[in-house]
Design a protein around this motif. Structure first.
Motif, short mmCIF file in Angstrom:
data_model
loop_
_atom_site.label_atom_id
_atom_site.label_comp_id
_atom_site.label_asym_id
_atom_site.label_seq_id
_atom_site.Cartn_x
_atom_site.Cartn_y
_atom_site.Cartn_z
N LEU A 107 -0.47 -0.01 -0.50
CA LEU A 107 -1.38 1.12 -0.37
C LEU A 107 -0.81 2.39 -1.00
CD1 LEU A 107 -2.20 0.47 3.38
CD2 LEU A 107 -3.70 -0.06 1.45
N PRO A 108 -1.54 3.03 -1.93
CA PRO A 108 -1.08 4.31 -2.46
C PRO A 108 -1.19 5.40 -1.38
CG PRO A 108 -3.21 3.68 -3.42
CD PRO A 108 -2.78 2.55 -2.56
N ILE A 109 -0.12 6.16 -1.20
CA ILE A 109 -0.08 7.19 -0.16
C ILE A 109 -0.11 8.58 -0.76
CG2 ILE A 109 1.25 8.13 1.77
CD1 ILE A 109 -0.12 5.42 2.28
N ALA A 146 -5.59 -1.11 -6.72
CA ALA A 146 -5.81 -2.48 -7.20
C ALA A 146 -5.15 -3.52 -6.31
CB ALA A 146 -5.30 -2.63 -8.63
N TYR A 147 -4.08 -3.15 -5.60
CA TYR A 147 -3.35 -4.10 -4.76
C TYR A 147 -3.43 -3.72 -3.28
CZ TYR A 147 -1.50 -5.24 -9.36
OH TYR A 147 -1.39 -5.58 -10.68
N ALA A 148 -4.47 -2.94 -2.93
CA ALA A 148 -4.63 -2.53 -1.54
C ALA A 148 -4.95 -3.71 -0.66
CB ALA A 148 -5.70 -1.45 -1.43
N HIS A 180 2.77 2.35 0.63
CA HIS A 180 3.03 1.71 1.92
C HIS A 180 2.81 0.21 1.74
CE1 HIS A 180 2.69 5.19 5.06
NE2 HIS A 180 3.78 5.23 4.34
N VAL A 181 3.81 -0.58 2.11
CA VAL A 181 3.69 -2.03 2.06
C VAL A 181 3.46 -2.51 3.49
CG1 VAL A 181 4.80 -4.20 1.42
CG2 VAL A 181 5.25 -2.11 0.09
N VAL A 182 2.35 -3.24 3.68
CA VAL A 182 1.94 -3.68 5.01
C VAL A 182 1.69 -5.18 5.00
CG1 VAL A 182 0.20 -3.43 6.83
CG2 VAL A 182 0.86 -1.43 5.45
N ALA A 183 2.25 -5.90 5.97
CA ALA A 183 1.96 -7.33 6.13
C ALA A 183 0.72 -7.49 7.01
CB ALA A 183 3.15 -8.04 6.77
#
Length: 202
Positions: free
Chosen positions: A103-105, A114-116, A146-149
């Motif tokens: 997520l772009p912050i 594009a990779y949200a 932000h990288v979220v699993a």
């Protein structure tokens, strides 16, 4: 007389070699932008346990590049205009299947949302790519992800903040080097022609 003939033959051979260098076609190499399929979430009200916070390491920021002079030819690749952020992900869900959101912050993120996702990640190393332009002149980058699993039930882990920075590049140095290579070839041709003329006059 024999020495003059040898010198003339050597000059003709050298001129032909330089001409061949100038006419060599560019070398192309195959490549493609990484693609990640969507991670399918199946809501389950009974499952409210989020996956573990992933371990994330920023490995590399790659920028687009212009053609490279190599020997007598110019080397280009179909991926020269690709930029990418390379991340390494640790296991977030153990045996549980998880997807990831990137997520772009803040800052200007070149690939936007594009990779949200969430997206499926099958390898520990992830490439987040964009079209950066096949040129050596690149603007600086400074943004946070932000990288979220995400698990199958849609539960999300705590985010991991990744700060991406790249100073960019100025085209000046590279373009001068490219022009210099061509200049050396032309200077070599001119020198051979002058020597050939002197040999005929002598």
């Amino acid at each position: 007389m024999l020495d003059v003939m040898r010198e003339g033959t050597t000059m003709r051979t050298s001129r032909l070699a330089i001409a061949a260098c100038l006419l060599l076609p560019a070398t192309a190499q195959a490549g493609e932008m990484p693609y990640y399929e969507a991670f399918v979430v199946e809501a389950d009200p009974a499952d409210t346990t989020p996956p573990a916070t992933p371990r994330v390491e920023l490995l590399e920021v790659k920028r687009g590049v212009g053609p490279r002079d190599e020997g007598c030819g110019t080397t280009i690749s179909s991926t020269d205009d690709f930029g990418s952020v390379r991340l390494e992900l640790g296991e977030a869900g153990g045996d549980e299947v998880v997807g990831y959101r990137f997520l772009p912050i803040d800052g200007s993120v070149p690939f936007g949302s594009a990779y949200a996702g969430p997206v499926v990640v099958r390898e520990p190393v992830v490439y987040l790519g964009w079209i950066d332009g096949a040129q050596d002149d690149q603007e600086p980058l400074d943004f946070t992800l932000h990288v979220v699993a995400v698990d199958r039930a849609g539960n999300e882990s705590e985010p991991v903040a990744i700060h991406v920075r790249d100073p960019g590049r100025s085209e000046g140095g590279c373009s001068v080097g490219g022009a210099g290579s061509g200049g050396l070839l032309l200077a070599g041709v001119a020198l051979l022609l002058r020597r050939s003329k002197k040999g005929r006059n002598g």
